[in-house]
Each structure stands twice: as C-alpha cells, then as structure tokens.
Design an enzyme around this catalytic site. Structure first.
Site, PDB file in Angstrom:
ATOM      1  CB  THR A   1      -1.469  -7.599  -2.501  1.00  0.00           C
ATOM      2  OG1 THR A   1      -0.193  -7.583  -1.877  1.00  0.00           O
ATOM      3  CG2 THR A   1      -2.211  -6.336  -2.136  1.00  0.00           C
TER       4      THR A   1
ATOM      5  NE  ARG B   1       5.989  -5.327   5.270  1.00  0.00           N
ATOM      6  CZ  ARG B   1       5.359  -5.701   4.167  1.00  0.00           C
ATOM      7  NH1 ARG B   1       4.189  -6.293   4.240  1.00  0.00           N
ATOM      8  NH2 ARG B   1       5.895  -5.491   2.993  1.00  0.00           N
TER       9      ARG B   1
ATOM     10  CG  ASP C   1       2.732  -1.852  -1.482  1.00  0.00           C
ATOM     11  OD1 ASP C   1       2.800  -2.920  -0.826  1.00  0.00           O
ATOM     12  OD2 ASP C   1       2.334  -1.810  -2.654  1.00  0.00           O
TER      13      ASP C   1
END
Lengths: 336, 336
Positions: B195, B223, B226
C-alpha cells in the site's frame, strides 16, 4: 452461563420525515406496525429457543429484505439509471469477524451473501461482479435484477428525477407526482432514507449487528453508503455494543458512526445511551447528517435515537411483549 | 496564524518481511531510499511554499502511484484473474470531508479520482464501473488496464498461485520461483503487504491523509481492503490525527484502525504515539493483523509503528532534513 431473560432483538426500517398527505394514515401505520411486529416475533422466538444473536439478526434482516415496504432486497429503490445496487453487512461481536457486499444487483438475499463473506472467505468486503461470483460459488440464489423492482419504487425514481429537474430549472413547475402516489406510508417515501437493520444480544451474552439497503433513490451508479462499511453503518463488539445505522450515509461514513459509539463507551466510559444520543443529536448534525440508529449493549440496554421526524423501529425481549414505533416522541417501554 | 516550522509530510510504501535473498541488498536498499527521498523532497517543498496538507498528500501519493517499486497505480499487483483492481482514499482533517474509489481498473491515478469524489460529488465512496464513469466525466485520465502491469508483478502472481497450489497439494514440491526472481527489493515481495500512503500537517494547522493500493497479489476479484474505507485505512481530523495504514487489510477493517487511533486520543486522552503503538502492537495482533501505519497530529508529532520486519517509510519537516528507513530498529530523528 446463559441468561435468556436478557436476550433482545431490535430492528429498524429506515428514517424519514412524516408524510404530508396523511389520508389513510392509520391504515398505513397499521401496515408498518404489523410488518415490524411479525419480524420481531420470529426473531424473538429464535432467541427464546437459544438461537444466537448472529442467527437472530440474520433472520430479521432476511425478513426485512423480503418485505417490499422497506428499502432492501425486494422493494429496493432504483439508481438514476433505473437499476438496483444493494449493500449489506453483518458483524459478530464475539469474534469481531465481519462480512459485507456492496454494489450487487443479482443476489436475492444480500445479507446472506455478507454472512457468506464472513464465514466462507478470508475477506470482509466484496463488491460488484466479484461479490456476485462469490455468492454464486457459495450456492446462494441469484436473480434477474428486475426481481427487486416494484412499481412503487419506479414511481419514486420518476418523482426524484422530476424533483431534481424542477430544482435545476428553477421554473417552479408543479410536480406531477406527489409522494403519496408512490407508496402509502407514514414516512414520506420521497425523502425517506431507507435501510433496514437489526441488532441482538443472545442468552450467552453475544452481540451481533446486520444492515441491508438499496441505497438512495436516484443515486449515482457505483455509490456505496455506510451500510456495508464496518465501523460506519454496522459494528458489533461484545465489550461495548452492537449498532446498525440508517440515514444520510456519507455523513455516517465521515463520522465512523457505529464504531464511534463503541469507542466512546470503551475509552470515554460513556453509557450506551449517552454515546448514542451524543453521536446522533450532536456529532451527526454538525456534519449535516440526518438519520438514526439502533444499538444494544451486553447488559441488554437499548438505545434508538434519531434526529428525523420518524424511524420505523421496534424491539422484543425474550419473555416480554413486542414493541414497535414510527414517530419521534413515541415512548417505547424498555428503551432509553 | 501560520506556523511553517511545524509543517511535516510522512509517507509509507508498504510493510513486509525482510527478503531471504540479500544479494545486492545494499543497491536494492539504495533504490528504495532514493525513491522515498525524492517524493518527500517534492512534498516538503510544496509545504514550504505554503501548500496545503491536502495538496501535499495528493502530490506524494501521485508520485508513489507512478513509481513501479510500490504496489499502487503503475506497478500494482495482479488479482487471481491477472487483472488489476485499485483502491484509494483521501480525507481532509479540517472539514472531515473524504473521497474514495475502490475496485477500479482503468483510472490512471486512483488518488486523484478519490479527491474528485470528495470535491466534485456528494458521495464518499464510488466503486467499479460507476467510479470509472465518474472519473471520466471529471476529465481524469483513463487507461487500458494493461497500463498498470509490470513483468515483476506478473512473476509475483505466478509465484503466489504456485505457492497456493503447493500448500493445497501438500506435495512439498519445491517452488519454481523464489521471491528474489521477481523484484529485487529489501522486503520480500512475495509476502509484502503493499500500500502507499501519506499524512501531512501544513503551516495553517490542517491535517490530511491519503492512501492508495493495488491490493493483495492473487486476491479474489471484487475484494476491497482497508485502504479506501474511511476509518479503517485512512482518517484525518484536525482535532486528533491524520493516519494512513498498510497491512492485512481485513484486520484493519475489523479494528477500524485509523479511526481507533483518533478515538483513543479524543475520548481516552492518549497521546498519538501511545494510541498508535497500542493499536499496532496489541489490538491488531489480537485480531491476527500484521502491518503498520504512519500518523501525525496537529502538534507535528509523528508516529510510525509497525509489527512486521520492515516498512518503507520516511518523513520531512519543513526546514529540516529528509529521513527514510526500511527496517525495524532504524531510529528516525524526530519520530517517536
């Protein structure tokens, strides 16, 4: 150690303003009370027979999705493009496991798909075609998107589009549709913020929350509100509370409303009702947010605040009467 | 009242375990330090010239997306079906406005699309085709999904699929690919949780956070982790902190990690570092979560905890040197 007397189920069917046209309102109100009552009785019976909070909220939301009076599952509102995009989430307060689906249009029972994500995948949130493929692989029922359509919701979309144009044109033209043409309902369907949800405490002291929605009438395709977002529209933690929200979803996301109530209890030692009241009556309005929520804690305390004129709601404790209400100011025994 | 000396930008490029094959590691490390350093210098200059925290995190994440070393934008990992699905979110701590996109495969700069959702729509989260249509309507650049593909990431997918099969077959067959074949990197690319993100405080005291990702290699289509979920992977509130997370996304969702840090500060009077350390070192591991985060508060305090062996990270205060680091135990001046 089980404590059946503490077990409780609470549900909501969305918030809104009171319909201006109140002709036939008593009959309309009775229709909604009856629907809420029947759903609560089923979930109450399950809890009475030792069912889990997770199963009780699943059953309640299943039944709310099937009821065309409420904006979830069958009877979901239309997007601007006259399609349906459904969202749902479920959370287990005992394990903090959660599952959700968003932006799905072919899964007959979105809440069951959310539960399958929780129990049969390593993920929490699946969206769009990927979520539908997963549901199919799990053996869940897929339907043609038209399955969810009702004439009342189609009229509601036409009304919303006309209202938008009228506002945009500033021509003051009279609206062709009145909200009362659409769906005879105590709360104004043209401005109702529809979601359904349930929270429960079972006899073993476990909490669970579930929420499901068709979103906002006339919404942009791909828009996801707070319903399927863990922490925003749905949260459950045995140490604090189970929460299910309904309202202007964007403000609930920005305020992380469901989790905020749990955090106020955990870190600020606030009671459930103090936390829920503050969030709904102070924090949310500060963001321009309208709506409400239902919440229950591990001591079977219940709080159902909303800052609109009405919220379809009710609860049932095991061994006690079922209570349902629509408008603000209706006191419900056993609720703060 | 402005206070330029307090302005700060911090960035991360994902967490992971240290590569087993350390041949050439000094050169590899230098490549990553140089990339992080250049991005921090650009954002630091913007803050020095009076730029806003929102613009600084936007610039930093733009540059991180463009850099193929990191799993966001160009160089994003592949899904199981060898496609790309990108997620991004941004939040303005001054107004609590936020925007996000998820599950998009044609938007060249997902973070810019997230910012457009925040500034040019009434929504917070748009997903899939609806998000792409919105980005196109906003004039943002769309690309063929193959634009994001790199050979290193394709090898990474093949490795992940082989590893999965090997585990499923229990046949103990040697893996054909070693992680070191894929992308020479200090942190093991086969197990890196990629990320990118940035948090900033500007001279006017405003906080902002932004996060962007290609998700997990070999992930199921649809999918969403967060990263694009306000409260989970990204949150900013001038009253508490700006937070950007990286790690096993599902656990960050269940723990509402980014908001949890703000809530601990707001309701529990915890310092930024106490809150961040507790969440990353205690709460997350209790859920089985691995990862880290970067966080800054309105007093320019910085906290960058992670519970893995490494996290690509760095920060730059206006008027001070730029610092970058990769492994645990590397102390960074000015960071708690």
């Amino acid at each position: 150690m089980t404590n059946p007397s503490k077990a409780i189920i609470a549900i909501h069917g969305g918030v809104g303003t009171i319909s201006r046209s109140h002709s036939g309102s008593a009959a309309q109100e009775a229709t909604y009370h009856k629907a809420l009552n029947g759903i609560l009785l089923s979930a109450q019976q399950m809890l009475n027979e030792g069912g889990s909070a997770l199963d009780a909220v699943s059953l309640a939301v299943d039944l709310l999705e099937d009821c065309p009076l409420f904006n979830a599952g069958y009877g979901a509102v239309f997007t601007h493009e006259a399609t349906h995009e459904l969202d749902a989430a479920i959370m287990d307060g005992a394990t903090l496991r959660a599952g959700a689906v968003a932006c799905v249009s072919r899964i007959r029972r979105p809440l069951r798909a959310a539960r399958a994500v929780m129990e049969r995948s390593e993920h929490v949130l699946l969206v769009a075609a990927g979520a539908e493929a997963f549901a199919q692989a799990c053996g869940l029922e897929l339907v043609d998107p038209a399955f969810f359509s009702t004439e009342a919701r189609r009229a509601q979309l036409q009304y919303a589009i006309l209202a938008e144009r009228t506002m945009m044109d500033h021509d003051g033209a009279a609206l062709v549709f009145r909200s009362s043409d659409m769906l005879p309902a105590p709360l104004d369907e043209s401005r109702k913020l529809g979601t359904v949800g349930a929270v429960a405490l079972d006899s073993r002291g476990n909490l669970a929350a579930a929420t499901s929605t068709g979103g906002m009438t006339n919404k942009r395709c791909g828009r996801v509100g707070d319903t399927p977002l863990v922490g925003a529209g749905t949260y459950a933690d045995n140490r604090t509370a189970a929460v299910s929200c309904t309202g202007t979803g964007e403000m609930f996301i920005r305020g992380v409303v469901a989790y905020d109530i749990c955090a106020r209890m955990a870190y600020g030692s606030q009671t459930l009702d103090a936390a829920a009241q503050h969030v709904v009556m102070t924090s949310l309005p500060a963001l321009g947010g309208r709506g409400g929520l239902i919440a229950v804690d591990a001591q079977s305390r219940l709080s159902c605040p909303f800052n609109t004129e009405g919220m379809y709601r009710g609860h049932a404790r095991v061994g006690e009467d079922v209570y349902t209400a629509i408008y603000a100011g209706e006191s419900i025994p056993g609720s703060n």
